[in-house]
Design a protein around this motif. Structure first.
Motif, mmCIF file in Angstrom:
data_model
loop_
_atom_site.group_PDB
_atom_site.id
_atom_site.type_symbol
_atom_site.label_atom_id
_atom_site.label_comp_id
_atom_site.label_asym_id
_atom_site.label_seq_id
_atom_site.Cartn_x
_atom_site.Cartn_y
_atom_site.Cartn_z
ATOM 1 N N CYS A 232 0.825 -1.207 0.000
ATOM 2 C CA CYS A 232 0.000 0.000 0.000
ATOM 3 C C CYS A 232 0.861 1.261 0.000
ATOM 4 O O CYS A 232 0.545 2.241 -0.688
ATOM 5 C CB CYS A 232 -0.930 -0.005 1.207
ATOM 6 N N VAL A 233 1.957 1.248 0.751
ATOM 7 C CA VAL A 233 2.844 2.408 0.793
ATOM 8 C C VAL A 233 3.452 2.668 -0.581
ATOM 9 O O VAL A 233 3.488 3.813 -1.059
ATOM 10 C CB VAL A 233 3.941 2.208 1.850
ATOM 11 N N VAL A 234 3.935 1.623 -1.242
ATOM 12 C CA VAL A 234 4.549 1.786 -2.565
ATOM 13 C C VAL A 234 3.534 2.322 -3.569
ATOM 14 O O VAL A 234 3.831 3.238 -4.362
ATOM 15 C CB VAL A 234 5.142 0.442 -3.039
ATOM 16 N N TRP A 235 2.327 1.793 -3.536
ATOM 17 C CA TRP A 235 1.292 2.266 -4.460
ATOM 18 C C TRP A 235 0.924 3.714 -4.177
ATOM 19 O O TRP A 235 0.792 4.531 -5.096
ATOM 20 C CB TRP A 235 0.054 1.380 -4.357
ATOM 21 N N ASN A 238 3.795 6.399 -5.015
ATOM 22 C CA ASN A 238 4.046 6.526 -6.450
ATOM 23 C C ASN A 238 2.854 7.123 -7.189
ATOM 24 O O ASN A 238 3.033 7.912 -8.133
ATOM 25 C CB ASN A 238 4.407 5.166 -7.046
ATOM 26 N N CYS A 239 1.644 6.774 -6.775
ATOM 27 C CA CYS A 239 0.472 7.376 -7.411
ATOM 28 C C CYS A 239 0.284 8.823 -6.978
ATOM 29 O O CYS A 239 -0.308 9.621 -7.719
ATOM 30 C CB CYS A 239 -0.771 6.552 -7.088
ATOM 31 N N GLN A 240 0.753 9.163 -5.787
ATOM 32 C CA GLN A 240 0.753 10.573 -5.392
ATOM 33 C C GLN A 240 1.608 11.396 -6.345
ATOM 34 O O GLN A 240 1.286 12.553 -6.655
ATOM 35 C CB GLN A 240 1.284 10.706 -3.963
ATOM 36 N N MET A 241 2.674 10.791 -6.842
ATOM 37 C CA MET A 241 3.517 11.465 -7.810
ATOM 38 C C MET A 241 2.742 11.787 -9.095
ATOM 39 O O MET A 241 2.915 12.856 -9.680
ATOM 40 C CB MET A 241 4.723 10.591 -8.129
ATOM 41 N N THR A 242 1.872 10.880 -9.521
ATOM 42 C CA THR A 242 1.100 11.132 -10.744
ATOM 43 C C THR A 242 0.168 12.322 -10.585
ATOM 44 O O THR A 242 -0.147 12.999 -11.574
ATOM 45 C CB THR A 242 0.291 9.888 -11.134
ATOM 46 N N LEU A 243 -0.304 12.577 -9.364
ATOM 47 C CA LEU A 243 -1.160 13.738 -9.134
ATOM 48 C C LEU A 243 -0.366 15.034 -9.025
ATOM 49 O O LEU A 243 -0.928 16.122 -9.182
ATOM 50 C CB LEU A 243 -1.974 13.546 -7.847
ATOM 51 N N SER A 244 0.925 14.934 -8.757
ATOM 52 C CA SER A 244 1.762 16.125 -8.572
ATOM 53 C C SER A 244 2.450 16.569 -9.849
ATOM 54 O O SER A 244 2.844 17.733 -9.958
ATOM 55 C CB SER A 244 2.824 15.855 -7.489
ATOM 56 N N ILE A 245 2.609 15.671 -10.807
ATOM 57 C CA ILE A 245 3.337 15.992 -12.029
ATOM 58 C C ILE A 245 2.423 16.743 -12.991
ATOM 59 O O ILE A 245 1.254 16.396 -13.162
ATOM 60 C CB ILE A 245 3.883 14.705 -12.678
ATOM 61 N N SER A 246 2.956 17.767 -13.622
ATOM 62 C CA SER A 246 2.199 18.538 -14.609
ATOM 63 C C SER A 246 2.541 18.158 -16.043
ATOM 64 O O SER A 246 1.760 18.454 -16.951
ATOM 65 C CB SER A 246 2.474 20.042 -14.418
ATOM 66 N N TYR A 247 3.685 17.527 -16.248
ATOM 67 C CA TYR A 247 4.164 17.264 -17.605
ATOM 68 C C TYR A 247 4.672 15.830 -17.659
ATOM 69 O O TYR A 247 5.730 15.510 -17.132
ATOM 70 C CB TYR A 247 5.286 18.248 -17.949
ATOM 71 N N PHE A 255 9.247 5.185 -14.978
ATOM 72 C CA PHE A 255 9.773 5.188 -13.616
ATOM 73 C C PHE A 255 8.678 4.939 -12.582
ATOM 74 O O PHE A 255 8.883 4.193 -11.615
ATOM 75 C CB PHE A 255 10.464 6.520 -13.332
ATOM 76 N N ILE A 256 7.519 5.544 -12.761
ATOM 77 C CA ILE A 256 6.448 5.409 -11.763
ATOM 78 C C ILE A 256 5.881 3.994 -11.761
ATOM 79 O O ILE A 256 5.866 3.305 -10.739
ATOM 80 C CB ILE A 256 5.343 6.445 -12.017
ATOM 81 N N TRP A 257 5.403 3.558 -12.914
ATOM 82 C CA TRP A 257 4.777 2.224 -12.967
ATOM 83 C C TRP A 257 5.837 1.130 -12.908
ATOM 84 O O TRP A 257 5.563 0.039 -12.394
ATOM 85 C CB TRP A 257 3.931 2.097 -14.227
ATOM 86 N N SER A 259 8.505 1.238 -11.015
ATOM 87 C CA SER A 259 8.852 1.062 -9.602
ATOM 88 C C SER A 259 7.847 0.156 -8.902
ATOM 89 O O SER A 259 8.222 -0.663 -8.048
ATOM 90 C CB SER A 259 8.903 2.424 -8.910
ATOM 91 N N ILE A 260 6.575 0.296 -9.260
ATOM 92 C CA ILE A 260 5.549 -0.568 -8.660
ATOM 93 C C ILE A 260 5.713 -2.005 -9.127
ATOM 94 O O ILE A 260 5.639 -2.952 -8.327
ATOM 95 C CB ILE A 260 4.150 -0.024 -8.995
ATOM 96 N N ILE A 261 5.949 -2.179 -10.422
ATOM 97 C CA ILE A 261 6.146 -3.539 -10.956
ATOM 98 C C ILE A 261 7.407 -4.159 -10.366
ATOM 99 O O ILE A 261 7.447 -5.359 -10.061
ATOM 100 C CB ILE A 261 6.218 -3.485 -12.499
ATOM 101 N N LEU A 262 8.444 -3.332 -10.203
ATOM 102 C CA LEU A 262 9.693 -3.827 -9.623
ATOM 103 C C LEU A 262 9.475 -4.357 -8.212
ATOM 104 O O LEU A 262 10.126 -5.332 -7.810
ATOM 105 C CB LEU A 262 10.737 -2.712 -9.625
ATOM 106 N N TRP A 263 8.571 -3.757 -7.452
ATOM 107 C CA TRP A 263 8.277 -4.234 -6.104
ATOM 108 C C TRP A 263 7.715 -5.655 -6.131
ATOM 109 O O TRP A 263 8.132 -6.517 -5.366
ATOM 110 C CB TRP A 263 7.306 -3.278 -5.411
ATOM 111 N N TYR A 264 6.805 -5.920 -7.045
ATOM 112 C CA TYR A 264 6.230 -7.265 -7.138
ATOM 113 C C TYR A 264 7.262 -8.279 -7.629
ATOM 114 O O TYR A 264 7.301 -9.421 -7.160
ATOM 115 C CB TYR A 264 5.017 -7.256 -8.066
#
Length: 377
Positions: A232-235, A238-247, A255-257, A259-264
């Motif tokens: 839950c922390v990793v998700w 990283n998804c908080q980053m998607t809400l913060s990025i403008s471009y 890198f975002i997705w 990192s999540i796949i790398l965790w699994y």
């Protein structure tokens, strides 16, 4: 004191020209402004007589030209022509300020989320010293699973295009007024991190405390709780980053997705090792978490619940209390960047009336035209 009188006169003027100054005098004037006002100073020069001034200023910009390379070698930034200073400040200056401030705030956020889940578990366990996460989970959090997205944020993010940065030079004032890196913004990100950590911890604890996690009726152990909470922390971070990025670019998506796949992938590979190596992570994903629908449902529920407060706040803030760069983003999204009346209205709602670059040239032309009209009259 003559220096204080000179400084008081100088800071009351829009601009000051010091003629026939020696290299030492240039450096002393720069030092006087920097020490007495506490402002960040920038010096620009193209010759050896500017070296002292460039080294004394907070930021030195050297111009490579016919007078040699001494200024460039002593400066922080080198440009080829003086006219490039406008783009250096208004475009790259604004972008770098936003990237660095957002990156630092996000670093606070993601580590607060991770650290407070550990802290809440210690309270829950009566401070026994038992960590809820595996040792390698703790080590790899800032190395593999959350580091690359924040690097992409600090390198590639652009809230406004370069064309609009030059068209609306008042954006540069956000850096001067420290709008994006104030204590209020830092505390807000820290509060968001604590709130996300509370949602993750209490949802995971309450959802798995007395529920059967397996088909055989076994309840959750520490290894499953730690893996679920860590997922839950990793998700969330990283998804908080998607809400913060403008471009968004392909690299940021990777890198975002990734990192999540790398965790699994890590969880499966590490869990497949011998129990003496993987310890509490031994086949925890293959045999326990992956077959359980509760694991996936809880991850989704925690993700939505953690990001919902930030999403609501951002929607209200952008709609009713937009900052200057957000108003320009609306101009771009509505296709009104070429509407002179709408752009003038946005400029009127800017932070302060100080003008630089494109706006300064327009104001200078309007003043000269008004003066010319008065002379004819």
């Amino acid at each position: 004191d003559v220096k204080d009188a000179f400084l008081e006169l100088a800071i009351g003027c829009a601009s000051v020209i010091c003629c026939r100054s020696s290299p030492k005098q240039k450096a002393l004037v720069t030092r006087l402004v920097k020490t007495k006002t506490g402002s960040t100073t920038l010096a620009i020069g193209d010759g050896a007589n500017d070296v002292g001034m460039l080294q004394e200023a907070d930021i030195g910009v050297g111009i490579s030209g016919v007078e040699g390379m001494q200024a460039v070698m002593s400066s922080d930034i080198a440009i080829a022509q003086f006219r490039f200073l406008e783009r250096l400040l208004l475009v790259h200056g604004h972008w770098c300020y936003r990237r660095i401030s957002s990156m630092i705030c996000y670093f606070f956020y993601k580590n607060i989320v991770f650290g407070f889940t550990l802290f809440f578990y210690e309270i829950y366990a009566s401070f026994t010293g038992q960590a809820v996460y595996n040792d390698w989970f703790l080590s790899f959090y800032n190395v593999f699973f959350t580091s690359l997205p924040v690097i992409a944020l600090g390198v590639f993010d652009q809230d406004v295009s370069s064309r609009l940065c030059l068209k609306f030079p008042l954006l540069y004032q956000e850096g001067i007024q420290n709008v994006l890196f104030s204590w209020l913004r830092i505390v807000a990100w820290a509060f968001n991190g604590v709130l996300s950590a509370m949602v993750i911890f209490f949802f995971c604890i309450r959802a798995t405390q007395h529920q059967a996690f397996h088909k055989g009726g076994e309840v959750v152990g520490l290894e499953i709780l730690g893996t679920t909470m860590y997922t839950c922390v990793v998700w969330v971070v990283n998804c908080q980053m998607t809400l913060s990025i403008s471009y968004f670019t392909y690299i940021q998506h990777l890198f975002i997705w990734g990192s999540i796949i790398l965790w699994y992938i890590f969880l499966m590979a590490y869990g497949a090792m011998a129990p003496s190596i993987s310890t509490t992570a031994y086949k925890v994903f293959i045999e326990s978490c992956a077959p359980a629908g509760m694991y996936w449902l809880l991850t989704l529920l925690v993700l939505i619940s953690s990001l919902l407060p930030y999403f609501i706040y951002s929607a209200i803030q952008v709609r009713f209390f937009p900052s200057y760069h957000q108003m320009i983003q609306w101009i771009r999204s509505d296709g009104q960047s070429d509407d002179p009346e709408y752009c003038h209205m946005v400029r009127q709602r800017s932070l302060r009336p100080t003008t630089v670059g494109y706006t300064a040239r327009l104001e200078a032309k309007s003043r000269s035209s008004r003066k010319g009209g008065e002379d004819h009259q």
